[in-house]
Design a protein around this motif. Structure first.
Motif: not given
Length: 87
Positions: A65-68, A60-62, A47-53
């Motif tokens: 986006e995710l850095t490597f 870490e920096n909110n 679910s989109p909510a689970a991916v968001e969680q």
């Protein structure tokens, strides 16, 4: 192990940058990477909510986006689980 590291970096780069920065994964890019490269793990995050969680727990920096480095946390957890190592 060097080949595994090269594969991980190559796959991250293949998905990063389509929605913006070439060095980060957006939520959509992260979701596509999960579905494509980690399909068994992605079943738990259908679910989109689970991916968001999940993404929020790694981001870490909110910044949304995710850095490597942030993504690497997930890989470490998955490798530890696969190897039967406690965390």
């Amino acid at each position: 192990m060097e080949a595994a590291i090269c594969t991980l970096v190559t796959q991250f780069k293949a998905f990063a940058g389509k929605d913006g920065s070439a060095s980060t994964l957006s939520k959509d890019e992260f979701e596509k990477l999960l579905a494509s490269q980690l399909p068994n793990y992605a079943k738990n995050y259908s679910s989109p909510a689970a991916v968001e969680q999940l993404m929020g727990s790694l981001d870490e920096n909110n910044d949304g986006e995710l850095t490597f480095s942030e993504f690497w946390q997930l890989l470490g957890k998955l490798a530890s689980q696969q190897g039967g190592f406690g965390q």
